[in-house]
Motif scaffolding. Structure first.
Motif, PDB file in Angstrom:
ATOM      1  N   ALA A  38     122.063  26.965  88.915  1.00 54.97           N
ATOM      2  CA  ALA A  38     122.636  27.079  90.254  1.00 54.97           C
ATOM      3  C   ALA A  38     124.125  26.761  90.220  1.00 54.97           C
ATOM      4  CB  ALA A  38     121.894  26.143  91.206  1.00 54.97           C
ATOM      5  N   ALA A  39     124.812  27.090  91.348  1.00 53.30           N
ATOM      6  CA  ALA A  39     126.238  26.798  91.534  1.00 53.30           C
ATOM      7  C   ALA A  39     127.110  27.512  90.510  1.00 53.30           C
ATOM      8  CB  ALA A  39     126.500  25.294  91.497  1.00 53.30           C
ATOM      9  N   GLY A  40     126.661  28.660  89.993  1.00 52.41           N
ATOM     10  CA  GLY A  40     127.467  29.435  89.076  1.00 52.41           C
ATOM     11  C   GLY A  40     127.560  28.885  87.678  1.00 52.41           C
ATOM     12  N   LEU A  41     126.735  27.916  87.329  1.00 54.36           N
ATOM     13  CA  LEU A  41     126.766  27.330  85.990  1.00 54.36           C
ATOM     14  C   LEU A  41     125.823  28.074  85.058  1.00 54.36           C
ATOM     15  CD1 LEU A  41     126.847  23.475  86.627  1.00 54.36           C
ATOM     16  CD2 LEU A  41     128.726  24.947  85.896  1.00 54.36           C
ATOM     17  N   ALA A  42     126.223  28.142  83.788  1.00 52.26           N
ATOM     18  CA  ALA A  42     125.386  28.719  82.743  1.00 52.26           C
ATOM     19  C   ALA A  42     125.596  27.909  81.459  1.00 52.26           C
ATOM     20  CB  ALA A  42     125.731  30.191  82.509  1.00 52.26           C
ATOM     21  N   THR A  43     124.579  27.855  80.630  1.00 48.32           N
ATOM     22  CA  THR A  43     124.651  27.129  79.358  1.00 48.32           C
ATOM     23  C   THR A  43     124.115  28.015  78.252  1.00 48.32           C
ATOM     24  OG1 THR A  43     122.496  26.104  79.818  1.00 48.32           O
ATOM     25  CG2 THR A  43     124.451  24.831  80.380  1.00 48.32           C
ATOM     26  N   ARG A  44     124.660  27.818  77.040  1.00 45.22           N
ATOM     27  CA  ARG A  44     124.197  28.575  75.887  1.00 45.22           C
ATOM     28  C   ARG A  44     123.958  27.619  74.728  1.00 45.22           C
ATOM     29  NH1 ARG A  44     126.953  33.754  72.838  1.00 45.22           N
ATOM     30  NH2 ARG A  44     128.650  32.245  72.460  1.00 45.22           N
ATOM     31  N   TYR A  45     122.883  27.866  73.970  1.00 49.06           N
ATOM     32  CA  TYR A  45     122.448  27.014  72.869  1.00 49.06           C
ATOM     33  C   TYR A  45     122.377  27.888  71.623  1.00 49.06           C
ATOM     34  CZ  TYR A  45     120.831  24.720  77.141  1.00 49.06           C
ATOM     35  OH  TYR A  45     120.756  24.205  78.407  1.00 49.06           O
ATOM     36  N   CYS A  46     123.175  27.542  70.575  1.00 50.36           N
ATOM     37  CA  CYS A  46     123.354  28.416  69.418  1.00 50.36           C
ATOM     38  C   CYS A  46     122.774  27.811  68.144  1.00 50.36           C
ATOM     39  CB  CYS A  46     124.847  28.712  69.215  1.00 50.36           C
ATOM     40  SG  CYS A  46     125.639  29.497  70.643  1.00 50.36           S
ATOM     41  N   HIS A  47     122.696  28.683  67.107  1.00 56.40           N
ATOM     42  CA  HIS A  47     122.264  28.342  65.747  1.00 56.40           C
ATOM     43  C   HIS A  47     120.805  27.888  65.701  1.00 56.40           C
ATOM     44  CE1 HIS A  47     126.453  28.767  64.857  1.00 56.40           C
ATOM     45  NE2 HIS A  47     126.826  27.637  65.440  1.00 56.40           N
ATOM     46  N   GLY A  68     125.553  37.263  67.088  1.00 54.27           N
ATOM     47  CA  GLY A  68     126.679  37.225  66.165  1.00 54.27           C
ATOM     48  C   GLY A  68     126.794  35.914  65.422  1.00 54.27           C
ATOM     49  N   GLY A  69     128.005  35.306  65.480  1.00 51.84           N
ATOM     50  CA  GLY A  69     128.228  34.038  64.786  1.00 51.84           C
ATOM     51  C   GLY A  69     127.421  32.890  65.326  1.00 51.84           C
ATOM     52  N   CYS A  70     126.917  33.024  66.566  1.00 54.22           N
ATOM     53  CA  CYS A  70     126.073  31.962  67.134  1.00 54.22           C
ATOM     54  C   CYS A  70     124.656  32.003  66.583  1.00 54.22           C
ATOM     55  CB  CYS A  70     126.031  32.082  68.660  1.00 54.22           C
ATOM     56  SG  CYS A  70     127.483  31.400  69.477  1.00 54.22           S
ATOM     57  N   GLY A  71     124.305  33.025  65.825  1.00 48.23           N
ATOM     58  CA  GLY A  71     122.952  33.117  65.298  1.00 48.23           C
ATOM     59  C   GLY A  71     121.946  33.324  66.409  1.00 48.23           C
ATOM     60  N   ASN A  72     120.796  32.712  66.278  1.00 50.31           N
ATOM     61  CA  ASN A  72     119.775  32.770  67.332  1.00 50.31           C
ATOM     62  C   ASN A  72     120.238  31.894  68.497  1.00 50.31           C
ATOM     63  OD1 ASN A  72     118.164  34.393  65.702  1.00 50.31           O
ATOM     64  ND2 ASN A  72     117.088  32.641  64.821  1.00 50.31           N
ATOM     65  N   ALA A  73     120.437  32.501  69.669  1.00 49.08           N
ATOM     66  CA  ALA A  73     120.998  31.780  70.814  1.00 49.08           C
ATOM     67  C   ALA A  73     120.198  32.090  72.067  1.00 49.08           C
ATOM     68  CB  ALA A  73     122.464  32.151  71.014  1.00 49.08           C
ATOM     69  N   VAL A  74     120.138  31.109  72.961  1.00 46.03           N
ATOM     70  CA  VAL A  74     119.500  31.235  74.269  1.00 46.03           C
ATOM     71  C   VAL A  74     120.528  30.872  75.323  1.00 46.03           C
ATOM     72  CG1 VAL A  74     117.725  30.325  75.814  1.00 46.03           C
ATOM     73  CG2 VAL A  74     117.173  30.763  73.426  1.00 46.03           C
ATOM     74  N   LYS A  75     120.675  31.723  76.338  1.00 48.51           N
ATOM     75  CA  LYS A  75     121.619  31.473  77.428  1.00 48.51           C
ATOM     76  C   LYS A  75     120.841  31.335  78.727  1.00 48.51           C
ATOM     77  CE  LYS A  75     126.068  32.991  79.267  1.00 48.51           C
ATOM     78  NZ  LYS A  75     127.154  34.009  79.185  1.00 48.51           N
ATOM     79  N   LEU A  76     121.108  30.248  79.466  1.00 49.06           N
ATOM     80  CA  LEU A  76     120.406  29.946  80.711  1.00 49.06           C
ATOM     81  C   LEU A  76     121.378  30.043  81.875  1.00 49.06           C
ATOM     82  CD1 LEU A  76     118.326  26.793  79.653  1.00 49.06           C
ATOM     83  CD2 LEU A  76     117.673  29.199  79.497  1.00 49.06           C
ATOM     84  N   GLN A  77     120.908  30.548  83.002  1.00 41.99           N
ATOM     85  CA  GLN A  77     121.680  30.605  84.230  1.00 41.99           C
ATOM     86  C   GLN A  77     121.149  29.549  85.190  1.00 41.99           C
ATOM     87  OE1 GLN A  77     124.434  32.695  85.062  1.00 41.99           O
ATOM     88  NE2 GLN A  77     124.537  31.155  86.684  1.00 41.99           N
TER      89      GLN A  77
END
Length: 544
Positions: A427-436, A416-425
């Motif tokens: 440890a410890a329930g953390l996740a990160t996402r990298y957009c545009h 969507g508005g994030c364009g091309n994005a990668v989401k990583l999972q």
């Protein structure tokens, strides 16, 4: 006439005159033309008269041209007769100049020389060629009846050369390409394989080859001898004896004492270590491992002492080989502040306490400043206030984006508005996402390591320019990425920790620079150097 020719003088330079009682008289003054009679030829007088007339005509013409005023100033009295006279002069001179302007017609060149075989042979006979190309230049005279042709050209009895094993080549193909027959090449491969694996021979190894006399005109030369350095501690020599090939092992004594270097850190840790003699590869590994534990800018003082130990091998033949970094440490005030040692099969460094790969926080995804923080803000495109669920990093288009820590890819694609994005999972329930992103370098389900490139900065989606929008989630809820300090640790315990501490204590007993001392001869080498004759063992007489 007489008055013009004679001039009266009242006195003469001698002093005689009417005052002396001598009757008065007048002295005559004559010109040179009156005293010497001219005897000039007639043709010269006529020439002079003609020149005088020409000169008089030129002077009259100059005076008339001056009065004519053919080149007046065209900026004055425009439209007058004088101005039109000057315009006519200008037009006439311009037409005269254009009349002599060169044309643009193509010039005819000399026709190209036709080079046939006869002309080419003539050129070849007059040129000079290097020896590497045969040096068959110059004119050659035909053979006379005195020349007796040989049945066959004589060959050297032996040929010695050096062959090199290149990357991607096999040992057997290298031997056959060097001129060794298929039978001898197969026999050599078999003899070498009995002592060392052919795949372990490093590319770039040089082999000394000696070929013998050719048995026949159409047969390859037999192999007489072959010698090379199979390993750092082993040399192999193959010789022909008794009609067959035999291999001789020549072990080389190698000292594996590690190389230890210590010194003050100074203002530049890298320059201080290089000045102390540390290899560049070891310094790079040292800074890489130490930088994961402490801040190299503020955590290392100029008065601190660096301590590094690298694997080091030196052969009795003089060769030296630098290996990997074994230990990296920093001492402050005489006490160890940081101690890291390589342990295990991987490139993992552990602290003296048994903790490995400890970091104080997450990596920055891109090397840029933060332009927009987490929280409420007015959207630059939509125009209304809403929560900004991440952080914006300023970065140029195409800048690599790195994973902040270990994990796996949850999703990689259009979002969507994030364009091309990668989401990583993580440890410890953390996740990160990298957009545009402009381009993604990973796919869903892929494992990633800390610092791995997962994509490149772009401006896809709702974006006003190239930047990275970075989001972080804990258990599915968006949180401020700047509030998280994530630590990854590998711990040793039990028997592994005891062995680790024992090896570390033994490694730190290595003296500084001990690996650089001369390598003395062994007992066998000393015995081989002893003279065999009794007379050679006598000590030579010393001069008094």
């Amino acid at each position: 006439m007489e008055a013009a020719l004679f001039q009266s003088r009242d006195n003469e330079h001698s002093g005689h005159g009417p005052a002396d009682g001598v009757p008065g008289w007048r002295a005559a003054a004559l010109t040179h033309a009156q005293m010497v009679r001219e005897s000039e030829p007639a043709w010269r007088r006529q020439t002079r008269s003609l020149a005088e007339r020409v000169e008089a005509w030129r002077e009259r013409a100059e005076r008339r041209l001056d009065r004519a005023d053919l080149a007046p100033d065209l900026a004055e009295a425009i439209g007058s007769r004088r101005w039109f006279r000057g315009l006519g002069t200008f037009v006439g001179l311009s037409a005269f100049s254009l009349a002599f302007w060169p044309g643009f017609a193509p010039l005819e060149a000399a026709p190209a020389t036709r080079v046939d075989n006869e002309v080419r042979d003539e050129f070849r006979s007059q040129m000079i060629m290097p020896l590497a190309l045969g040096a068959d230049s110059g004119r050659h005279m035909g053979a006379t009846p005195s020349v007796v042709p040989l049945r066959a050209a004589p060959e050297r009895p032996t040929i010695q050369f050096v062959a090199t094993l290149v990357q991607g080549d096999s040992f057997g193909r290298m031997l056959q390409r060097a001129g060794i027959g298929a039978g001898d090449a197969a026999r050599v491969e078999s003899l070498i394989a009995q002592n060392v694996s052919l795949g372990d021979i490093a590319p770039g190894t040089q082999i000394d080859v000696t070929l013998g006399r050719r048995p026949g005109a159409d047969q390859p030369r037999p192999l007489d001898a072959l010698a090379f350095r199979a390993r750092f501690d082993l040399a192999l020599k193959i010789e022909r004896s008794g009609g067959g090939l035999a291999v001789e092992r020549q072990p080389i004594r190698v000292d594996s004492t590690p190389l230890r270097i210590r010194g003050l850190a100074g203002n530049s840790l890298y320059r201080s270590m290089r000045a102390a003699g540390a290899p560049a590869s070891a310094v790079q590994q040292y800074l890489q491992q130490l930088g994961q534990q402490v801040d190299l800018d503020s955590g290392v003082r100029p008065t601190d002492t660096f301590d590094l130990i690298v694997s080091y091998r030196r052969a009795a033949t003089g060769e030296r080989k630098v290996g990997d970094l074994l230990y990296a440490g920093i001492d402050r005030d005489g006490k160890p502040k940081t101690q890291l040692m390589r342990w295990g099969t991987g490139d993992v460094f552990y602290e003296a306490s048994g903790v490995g790969e400890q970091t104080s926080g997450l990596l920055a995804p891109v090397p840029g400043r933060v332009t927009s923080n987490f929280g409420m803000r007015r959207h630059p495109i939509l125009g209304y206030v809403r929560r900004h669920a991440g952080m914006d990093f300023h970065a140029a288009y195409g800048t690599p984006i790195h994973a902040v820590t270990d994990g796996y890819v949850l999703s990689a694609g259009r979002a969507g508005g994030c364009g091309n994005a990668v989401k990583l999972q993580h440890a410890a329930g953390l996740a990160t996402r990298y957009c545009h992103m402009s381009q993604m370098a990973v796919s869903a389900g892929q494992q990633v390591r800390r610092g791995q490139v997962i994509g490149y900065v772009g401006t896809t989606g709702l974006s006003t320019g190239a930047h990275l929008h970075y989001e972080m989630y804990r258990n599915g809820q968006a949180i401020n990425p700047a509030s998280v300090a994530y630590v990854t640790r590998a711990l040793l315990s039990g028997a592994s920790l005891q062995r680790f501490r024992s090896v570390l204590a033994q490694l730190k007993t290595v003296p500084v620079g001990a690996a650089l001392n001369p390598l003395g001869a062994s007992a066998a080498e000393s015995k081989a150097l002893e003279p065999s004759r009794e007379i050679d063992r006598l000590e030579p007489a010393r001069p008094h």
